[in-house]
Scaffold this motif. Sequence first.
Motif, PDB file in Angstrom:
ATOM      1  N   ASP A 150      50.001  23.391  37.721  1.00  0.00           N
ATOM      2  CA  ASP A 150      51.441  23.033  39.242  1.00  0.00           C
ATOM      3  C   ASP A 150      50.562  23.266  40.389  1.00  0.00           C
ATOM      4  N   ASP A 151      52.167  23.294  41.561  1.00  0.00           N
ATOM      5  CA  ASP A 151      51.198  22.238  42.229  1.00  0.00           C
ATOM      6  C   ASP A 151      50.981  24.116  43.250  1.00  0.00           C
ATOM      7  N   TRP A 152      49.306  24.465  43.889  1.00  0.00           N
ATOM      8  CA  TRP A 152      49.814  25.185  44.940  1.00  0.00           C
ATOM      9  C   TRP A 152      48.641  26.429  44.221  1.00  0.00           C
ATOM     10  N   VAL A 153      47.618  26.168  43.018  1.00  0.00           N
ATOM     11  CA  VAL A 153      47.707  26.982  42.008  1.00  0.00           C
ATOM     12  C   VAL A 153      46.219  27.238  42.775  1.00  0.00           C
ATOM     13  N   ILE A 154      45.554  28.639  42.536  1.00  0.00           N
ATOM     14  CA  ILE A 154      43.946  28.574  42.573  1.00  0.00           C
ATOM     15  C   ILE A 154      43.565  29.364  41.230  1.00  0.00           C
ATOM     16  N   LEU A 155      42.084  28.514  40.724  1.00  0.00           N
ATOM     17  CA  LEU A 155      41.523  28.641  39.487  1.00  0.00           C
ATOM     18  C   LEU A 155      40.128  29.302  39.813  1.00  0.00           C
ATOM     19  N   GLY A 156      39.974  30.508  40.186  1.00  0.00           N
ATOM     20  CA  GLY A 156      38.889  30.985  40.053  1.00  0.00           C
ATOM     21  C   GLY A 156      37.580  30.103  38.893  1.00  0.00           C
ATOM     22  N   GLY A 157      36.436  30.500  39.884  1.00  0.00           N
ATOM     23  CA  GLY A 157      34.835  29.999  39.243  1.00  0.00           C
ATOM     24  C   GLY A 157      34.997  30.340  37.767  1.00  0.00           C
ATOM     25  N   PHE A 158      34.596  29.385  37.017  1.00  0.00           N
ATOM     26  CA  PHE A 158      34.250  29.981  35.440  1.00  0.00           C
ATOM     27  C   PHE A 158      36.189  30.160  34.478  1.00  0.00           C
ATOM     28  N   THR A 159      36.845  29.663  35.832  1.00  0.00           N
ATOM     29  CA  THR A 159      38.342  29.172  34.412  1.00  0.00           C
ATOM     30  C   THR A 159      38.255  28.234  33.509  1.00  0.00           C
ATOM     31  N   VAL A 160      38.624  29.464  32.262  1.00  0.00           N
ATOM     32  CA  VAL A 160      38.569  28.019  30.937  1.00  0.00           C
ATOM     33  C   VAL A 160      39.985  28.382  31.090  1.00  0.00           C
ATOM     34  N   ALA A 161      40.934  26.995  30.282  1.00  0.00           N
ATOM     35  CA  ALA A 161      42.148  27.042  30.598  1.00  0.00           C
ATOM     36  C   ALA A 161      41.877  26.257  29.286  1.00  0.00           C
ATOM     37  N   THR A 173      43.847  32.250  39.652  1.00  0.00           N
ATOM     38  CA  THR A 173      42.993  33.421  37.686  1.00  0.00           C
ATOM     39  C   THR A 173      41.718  34.354  39.129  1.00  0.00           C
ATOM     40  N   ALA A 174      41.328  35.143  38.250  1.00  0.00           N
ATOM     41  CA  ALA A 174      40.211  35.638  38.858  1.00  0.00           C
ATOM     42  C   ALA A 174      39.071  34.983  38.499  1.00  0.00           C
ATOM     43  N   MET A 175      37.866  35.349  38.481  1.00  0.00           N
ATOM     44  CA  MET A 175      36.883  34.734  38.332  1.00  0.00           C
ATOM     45  C   MET A 175      36.260  35.047  36.849  1.00  0.00           C
ATOM     46  N   CYS A 176      36.485  33.932  36.054  1.00  0.00           N
ATOM     47  CA  CYS A 176      35.621  34.022  34.709  1.00  0.00           C
ATOM     48  C   CYS A 176      37.083  34.461  33.527  1.00  0.00           C
ATOM     49  N   ASP A 182      50.312  31.039  28.985  1.00  0.00           N
ATOM     50  CA  ASP A 182      51.048  30.030  30.194  1.00  0.00           C
ATOM     51  C   ASP A 182      51.117  31.360  30.833  1.00  0.00           C
ATOM     52  N   LEU A 183      50.178  30.627  32.041  1.00  0.00           N
ATOM     53  CA  LEU A 183      50.672  32.113  32.882  1.00  0.00           C
ATOM     54  C   LEU A 183      51.515  31.326  33.974  1.00  0.00           C
ATOM     55  N   PRO A 184      52.645  31.922  34.301  1.00  0.00           N
ATOM     56  CA  PRO A 184      54.187  31.843  34.536  1.00  0.00           C
ATOM     57  C   PRO A 184      53.802  31.711  36.785  1.00  0.00           C
ATOM     58  N   PRO A 185      54.491  31.249  37.333  1.00  0.00           N
ATOM     59  CA  PRO A 185      54.788  30.991  38.698  1.00  0.00           C
ATOM     60  C   PRO A 185      54.758  32.148  39.290  1.00  0.00           C
ATOM     61  N   PHE A 186      53.224  32.662  40.220  1.00  0.00           N
ATOM     62  CA  PHE A 186      53.308  33.140  41.140  1.00  0.00           C
ATOM     63  C   PHE A 186      52.605  35.077  41.116  1.00  0.00           C
ATOM     64  N   VAL A 187      52.274  34.328  39.018  1.00  0.00           N
ATOM     65  CA  VAL A 187      51.446  35.314  38.692  1.00  0.00           C
ATOM     66  C   VAL A 187      49.934  35.603  39.213  1.00  0.00           C
ATOM     67  N   CYS A 189      45.923  36.845  37.412  1.00  0.00           N
ATOM     68  CA  CYS A 189      45.790  36.973  36.113  1.00  0.00           C
ATOM     69  C   CYS A 189      44.078  37.125  36.063  1.00  0.00           C
ATOM     70  N   GLN A 190      43.366  37.932  35.705  1.00  0.00           N
ATOM     71  CA  GLN A 190      42.451  38.244  35.148  1.00  0.00           C
ATOM     72  C   GLN A 190      41.698  39.014  34.002  1.00  0.00           C
ATOM     73  N   GLY A 191      40.705  38.715  33.170  1.00  0.00           N
ATOM     74  CA  GLY A 191      40.084  38.957  31.514  1.00  0.00           C
ATOM     75  C   GLY A 191      40.209  37.973  30.987  1.00  0.00           C
ATOM     76  N   GLN A 192      39.793  38.096  29.965  1.00  0.00           N
ATOM     77  CA  GLN A 192      39.313  37.535  28.435  1.00  0.00           C
ATOM     78  C   GLN A 192      39.873  38.213  27.380  1.00  0.00           C
ATOM     79  N   PRO A 193      41.145  37.794  26.829  1.00  0.00           N
ATOM     80  CA  PRO A 193      41.933  37.260  27.605  1.00  0.00           C
ATOM     81  C   PRO A 193      42.776  37.704  28.597  1.00  0.00           C
ATOM     82  N   ALA A 194      43.300  36.376  29.325  1.00  0.00           N
ATOM     83  CA  ALA A 194      43.106  36.958  30.538  1.00  0.00           C
ATOM     84  C   ALA A 194      44.620  37.757  30.707  1.00  0.00           C
TER      85      ALA A 194
END
Length: 270
Positions: A150-161, A173-176, A182-187, A189-194
Motif C-alpha cells: 500500500d501507499d507510503w510503505v518503506i521496505l528496508g534493504g534485503f526485505t523479502v515478502a 521494514t528494517a533491513m533483512c 501480513d504487515l498491518p498499516p503503520f507497523v 517490523c524487523q527479523g527473520q521471520p519479521a
Amino acid sequence: MTQTVSATGVHPTALVDAKAELDSSVSVGPYSIIGPNVKVGAGTTIGAHCVIEGHTTIGRDNRIFQFNSLGAIPQDKKYAGEPCELVIGDRNTIREFCTFNIGSPGDNGVTRVGNDNWIMAYVHLAHDCMVGNNTVFANNTQLGGHVHVDDWVILGGFTVAHQFVRIGAHSFTAMCSLLFADLPPFVMCQGQPAQARSMNFEGLRRRGFSPERISAVKAMHKALYREDLTLEQARGQIASLTEKHPEAEPDVRMMLSFLEQTSPQRGIVR
C-alpha cells in the motif's frame, strides 16, 4: 504523439520495435531493446542496456536507469503465454538491475506500480504484485507473486515478502526482514521471520499527521501488540477509538479494513 525508432531521443544502437508506442519526448539509451507491445508516456527516460517487453505500459516522467528488465514473462510454470500486463504509473524512479514481471492468469493478469515510487537497485516484483504510491524500496527488496504493497510503505534493504503477503500503508521494514504474514498499516517490523517492533511514528510526523491521529495509532499498537488480545478482540478495541479520536476515523477505518482481509492461515506480523 508517438514515435518509434526514428524518435530524436532514441540512441542509434537501441532496438525499438516499429509497433512500440513512444511519446516523442521519450529518450532511450544505448543498446536498449523495446518490444512491440510497449507503450511509454511523455518525459520518461530509459537508460542503456534495458529490455522492456511484453504488454507493458509506462506512464509519464519516469526515470528508468540502465540494466533493467521490465515486462518479462512470470517465473511461474503455469504461465502459458497469455497476454498479461505490466502497468507502471508516473514519476517513478527505477534504479539499476530491477526485474518487474507481467501478471499471470491465476490472478487479475496485471502487475501494477503506482506513482512517485523510489525503487532502488536489484528489486524484484514477481507476477501480480500491486504497489501503491510514494513507496520506497531499498536495494535487493524481493517480492513474491501476488504481494500487495500500500501507499507510503518503506521496505528496508534485503526485505523479502512471501507470496500473497499484504503490506499496509505507512508501514516500515528494517533491513533483512522476512515477511511470511501480513504487515498491518503503520507497523515497523524487523527479523527473520519479521516481528513487530513499534509503529512508524516518525514517518507519520513527517507526513503531517496530527498529534491526535498519532495518539490513535499508538492506541492501535497497544491493542494489537501490548494487551494480549486475540485479533478479533483487538479489532473491537480499535473500532472504538473513533469515539475518543474522531479525527483519526480514516486511519481506524483503514486498519480495520486491512485486518478484516487477513486470512486466519496467514495472520499478521506479531
